[in-house]
Design an enzyme around this catalytic site. Structure first.
Site, PDB file in Angstrom:
ATOM      1  N   ASP A   1      -8.702   3.363   1.757  1.00  0.00           N
ATOM      2  CA  ASP A   1      -7.622   3.622   2.710  1.00  0.00           C
ATOM      3  C   ASP A   1      -8.195   4.199   4.003  1.00  0.00           C
ATOM      4  OD1 ASP A   1      -5.386   4.341   4.073  1.00  0.00           O
ATOM      5  OD2 ASP A   1      -4.361   5.210   2.340  1.00  0.00           O
TER       6      ASP A   1
ATOM      7  N   ARG B   1      -3.416  -0.666   5.398  1.00  0.00           N
ATOM      8  CA  ARG B   1      -4.013  -1.737   4.582  1.00  0.00           C
ATOM      9  C   ARG B   1      -3.126  -2.946   4.371  1.00  0.00           C
ATOM     10  NH1 ARG B   1      -5.162   2.059  -0.340  1.00  0.00           N
ATOM     11  NH2 ARG B   1      -3.207   2.863   0.533  1.00  0.00           N
TER      12      ARG B   1
ATOM     13  N   CYS C   1       0.859  -1.191   0.000  1.00  0.00           N
ATOM     14  CA  CYS C   1       0.000   0.000   0.000  1.00  0.00           C
ATOM     15  C   CYS C   1       0.892   1.236   0.000  1.00  0.00           C
ATOM     16  CB  CYS C   1      -0.993  -0.035   1.163  1.00  0.00           C
ATOM     17  SG  CYS C   1      -0.244  -0.001   2.800  1.00  0.00           S
TER      18      CYS C   1
HETATM   19  P1  4NP Z   1      -1.854   2.849   4.090  1.00  0.00           P
HETATM   20  O1  4NP Z   1      -2.496   4.221   4.634  1.00  0.00           O
HETATM   21  O2  4NP Z   1      -1.264   3.154   2.743  1.00  0.00           O
HETATM   22  O3  4NP Z   1      -3.011   1.896   4.001  1.00  0.00           O
HETATM   23  O4  4NP Z   1      -0.835   2.403   5.103  1.00  0.00           O
HETATM   24  C1  4NP Z   1      -1.778   5.404   4.766  1.00  0.00           C
HETATM   25  C2  4NP Z   1      -0.915   5.565   5.816  1.00  0.00           C
HETATM   26  C3  4NP Z   1      -0.240   6.781   5.972  1.00  0.00           C
HETATM   27  C4  4NP Z   1      -0.443   7.811   5.049  1.00  0.00           C
HETATM   28  C5  4NP Z   1      -1.310   7.623   3.986  1.00  0.00           C
HETATM   29  C6  4NP Z   1      -1.981   6.423   3.852  1.00  0.00           C
HETATM   30  N1  4NP Z   1       0.231   9.051   5.208  1.00  0.00           N
HETATM   31  O5  4NP Z   1      -0.091  10.010   4.481  1.00  0.00           O
HETATM   32  O6  4NP Z   1       1.145   9.147   6.069  1.00  0.00           O
END
Ligand code: 4NP
Length: 155
Positions: free
Chosen positions: A126, A16, A10
Protein backbone atom coordinates in the site's frame (compact mmCIF):
# COMPACT_ATOMS: atom_id res chain seq x y z
CA UNK A 1 -19.18 -13.04 -26.76
CA UNK A 2 -18.74 -13.26 -23.04
CA UNK A 3 -17.98 -10.06 -21.20
CA UNK A 4 -16.51 -9.83 -17.71
CA UNK A 5 -17.31 -7.46 -14.89
CA UNK A 6 -14.40 -6.88 -12.57
CA UNK A 7 -14.20 -4.92 -9.32
CA UNK A 8 -10.79 -4.11 -7.85
CA UNK A 9 -10.88 -3.60 -4.09
CA UNK A 10 -8.49 -2.02 -1.57
CA UNK A 11 -8.92 -0.19 1.73
CA UNK A 12 -9.26 3.49 0.82
CA UNK A 13 -10.02 3.25 -2.93
CA UNK A 14 -7.64 6.10 -3.67
CA UNK A 15 -4.26 4.35 -4.22
CA UNK A 16 -4.12 0.69 -5.27
CA UNK A 17 -7.53 -0.30 -6.60
CA UNK A 18 -8.02 2.85 -8.73
CA UNK A 19 -4.58 2.20 -10.21
CA UNK A 20 -5.61 -1.41 -10.98
CA UNK A 21 -8.92 -0.29 -12.50
CA UNK A 22 -7.30 2.23 -14.85
CA UNK A 23 -4.34 0.01 -15.76
CA UNK A 24 -6.60 -2.97 -16.50
CA UNK A 25 -8.89 -0.86 -18.68
CA UNK A 26 -5.91 0.58 -20.52
CA UNK A 27 -4.33 -2.84 -21.13
CA UNK A 28 -7.68 -4.20 -22.34
CA UNK A 29 -8.01 -1.28 -24.76
CA UNK A 30 -4.47 -1.85 -26.00
CA UNK A 31 -5.28 -5.53 -26.59
CA UNK A 32 -8.46 -4.56 -28.49
CA UNK A 33 -10.77 -6.18 -25.95
CA UNK A 34 -12.16 -3.12 -24.13
CA UNK A 35 -15.68 -4.15 -25.22
CA UNK A 36 -15.29 -7.46 -23.36
CA UNK A 37 -14.75 -5.95 -19.91
CA UNK A 38 -16.48 -3.64 -17.51
CA UNK A 39 -14.36 -2.57 -14.60
CA UNK A 40 -14.54 -0.40 -11.50
CA UNK A 41 -12.91 -0.17 -8.09
CA UNK A 42 -13.96 0.45 -4.54
CA UNK A 43 -12.71 0.47 -0.99
CA UNK A 44 -13.75 -1.55 2.04
CA UNK A 45 -13.64 1.55 4.28
CA UNK A 46 -15.59 4.33 2.59
CA UNK A 47 -13.16 6.79 4.23
CA UNK A 48 -12.54 8.69 0.99
CA UNK A 49 -15.97 8.44 -0.63
CA UNK A 50 -16.34 10.98 -3.44
CA UNK A 51 -12.65 11.92 -3.48
CA UNK A 52 -10.27 11.70 -6.42
CA UNK A 53 -7.32 9.30 -6.48
CA UNK A 54 -4.22 9.98 -4.39
CA UNK A 55 -1.80 12.35 -6.13
CA UNK A 56 0.83 9.63 -6.34
CA UNK A 57 -1.56 7.37 -8.25
CA UNK A 58 -2.61 10.20 -10.56
CA UNK A 59 1.01 11.04 -11.26
CA UNK A 60 2.02 7.45 -11.94
CA UNK A 61 -0.89 6.81 -14.31
CA UNK A 62 -0.17 10.02 -16.25
CA UNK A 63 3.53 9.15 -16.42
CA UNK A 64 2.50 5.83 -17.99
CA UNK A 65 0.28 7.56 -20.56
CA UNK A 66 -2.97 6.50 -18.90
CA UNK A 67 -5.74 9.11 -18.60
CA UNK A 68 -6.83 9.08 -14.92
CA UNK A 69 -9.88 11.32 -15.33
CA UNK A 70 -13.42 10.57 -14.23
CA UNK A 71 -12.72 8.92 -10.88
CA UNK A 72 -14.59 9.20 -7.58
CA UNK A 73 -13.80 6.95 -4.62
CA UNK A 74 -16.57 4.66 -3.40
CA UNK A 75 -17.18 1.91 -0.88
CA UNK A 76 -17.97 -1.74 -1.64
CA UNK A 77 -21.73 -2.42 -1.56
CA UNK A 78 -23.68 -5.55 -0.78
CA UNK A 79 -25.00 -5.63 -4.36
CA UNK A 80 -21.42 -5.89 -5.71
CA UNK A 81 -21.35 -9.58 -4.80
CA UNK A 82 -23.79 -10.43 -7.58
CA UNK A 83 -22.95 -7.54 -9.91
CA UNK A 84 -19.33 -8.55 -10.53
CA UNK A 85 -17.87 -11.76 -11.95
CA UNK A 86 -14.65 -11.11 -10.05
CA UNK A 87 -13.86 -9.10 -6.93
CA UNK A 88 -10.10 -8.73 -6.71
CA UNK A 89 -8.45 -7.74 -3.45
CA UNK A 90 -5.06 -6.08 -2.98
CA UNK A 91 -4.21 -7.64 0.38
CA UNK A 92 -5.38 -10.11 3.03
CA UNK A 93 -7.40 -7.50 4.93
CA UNK A 94 -9.37 -6.55 1.83
CA UNK A 95 -9.90 -10.24 1.08
CA UNK A 96 -11.11 -10.97 4.63
CA UNK A 97 -13.58 -8.08 4.42
CA UNK A 98 -14.92 -9.26 1.05
CA UNK A 99 -15.29 -12.80 2.43
CA UNK A 100 -17.12 -11.41 5.47
CA UNK A 101 -19.55 -9.58 3.15
CA UNK A 102 -20.01 -12.22 0.47
CA UNK A 103 -18.74 -15.50 1.87
CA UNK A 104 -15.70 -17.46 0.76
CA UNK A 105 -15.82 -17.77 -3.03
CA UNK A 106 -12.26 -18.51 -4.18
CA UNK A 107 -13.23 -18.66 -7.87
CA UNK A 108 -14.74 -15.18 -7.75
CA UNK A 109 -12.97 -13.44 -4.87
CA UNK A 110 -9.18 -13.55 -4.60
CA UNK A 111 -6.04 -11.41 -4.41
CA UNK A 112 -4.42 -9.89 -7.47
CA UNK A 113 -1.06 -11.33 -6.41
CA UNK A 114 -2.55 -14.85 -6.55
CA UNK A 115 -2.29 -14.43 -10.34
CA UNK A 116 1.44 -13.61 -10.24
CA UNK A 117 3.07 -16.12 -7.85
CA UNK A 118 6.39 -15.59 -9.65
CA UNK A 119 6.43 -12.00 -8.31
CA UNK A 120 7.27 -13.26 -4.84
CA UNK A 121 4.62 -10.94 -3.35
CA UNK A 122 1.53 -12.15 -1.48
CA UNK A 123 -0.14 -8.72 -1.54
CA UNK A 124 0.10 -5.40 -3.36
CA UNK A 125 1.99 -3.07 -0.99
CA UNK A 126 0.00 0.00 0.00
CA UNK A 127 1.75 3.17 -1.19
CA UNK A 128 -0.29 5.15 1.35
CA UNK A 129 2.21 3.66 3.80
CA UNK A 130 5.23 2.77 1.62
CA UNK A 131 5.23 5.89 -0.55
CA UNK A 132 6.42 3.63 -3.39
CA UNK A 133 3.95 4.06 -6.24
CA UNK A 134 6.43 2.55 -8.72
CA UNK A 135 6.50 -0.80 -6.91
CA UNK A 136 2.71 -0.80 -6.69
CA UNK A 137 2.43 0.04 -10.38
CA UNK A 138 4.73 -2.83 -11.38
CA UNK A 139 2.67 -5.37 -9.46
CA UNK A 140 -0.68 -3.97 -10.56
CA UNK A 141 0.50 -3.96 -14.13
CA UNK A 142 1.80 -7.56 -14.03
CA UNK A 143 -1.34 -8.72 -12.18
CA UNK A 144 -3.58 -7.00 -14.67
CA UNK A 145 -1.80 -8.65 -17.59
CA UNK A 146 -2.16 -12.02 -15.85
CA UNK A 147 -5.88 -11.36 -15.37
CA UNK A 148 -6.37 -10.65 -19.09
CA UNK A 149 -4.72 -14.01 -19.83
CA UNK A 150 -6.74 -15.83 -17.18
CA UNK A 151 -9.94 -14.55 -18.80
CA UNK A 152 -8.73 -15.68 -22.22
CA UNK A 153 -8.75 -12.10 -23.51
CA UNK A 154 -5.05 -12.16 -24.45
CA UNK A 155 -2.87 -15.12 -25.48
P1 4NP B 1 -5.49 2.28 -0.63
O1 4NP B 1 -4.54 3.10 0.37
O2 4NP B 1 -6.24 1.28 0.21
O3 4NP B 1 -4.55 1.62 -1.60
O4 4NP B 1 -6.39 3.28 -1.31
C1 4NP B 1 -5.01 3.78 1.49
C2 4NP B 1 -5.64 4.98 1.34
C3 4NP B 1 -6.05 5.69 2.48
C4 4NP B 1 -5.83 5.15 3.75
C5 4NP B 1 -5.20 3.92 3.88
C6 4NP B 1 -4.79 3.24 2.75
N1 4NP B 1 -6.24 5.86 4.91
O5 4NP B 1 -5.89 5.45 6.03
O6 4NP B 1 -6.97 6.88 4.77
Amino acid sequence: MKTYRILFVCLGNICRSPMAEYVFRSQAAEAGVAHRIETASSGTSGWHNGENMHNGTLKKLKQQGIDPSGFASSQVRQSDGSRYDFLIAMDDNNLAELERLFGRRPEQIFKLTDLIPESGYNHVPDPWYTGDFDETFRLVSDGSRALLRKLGLTP
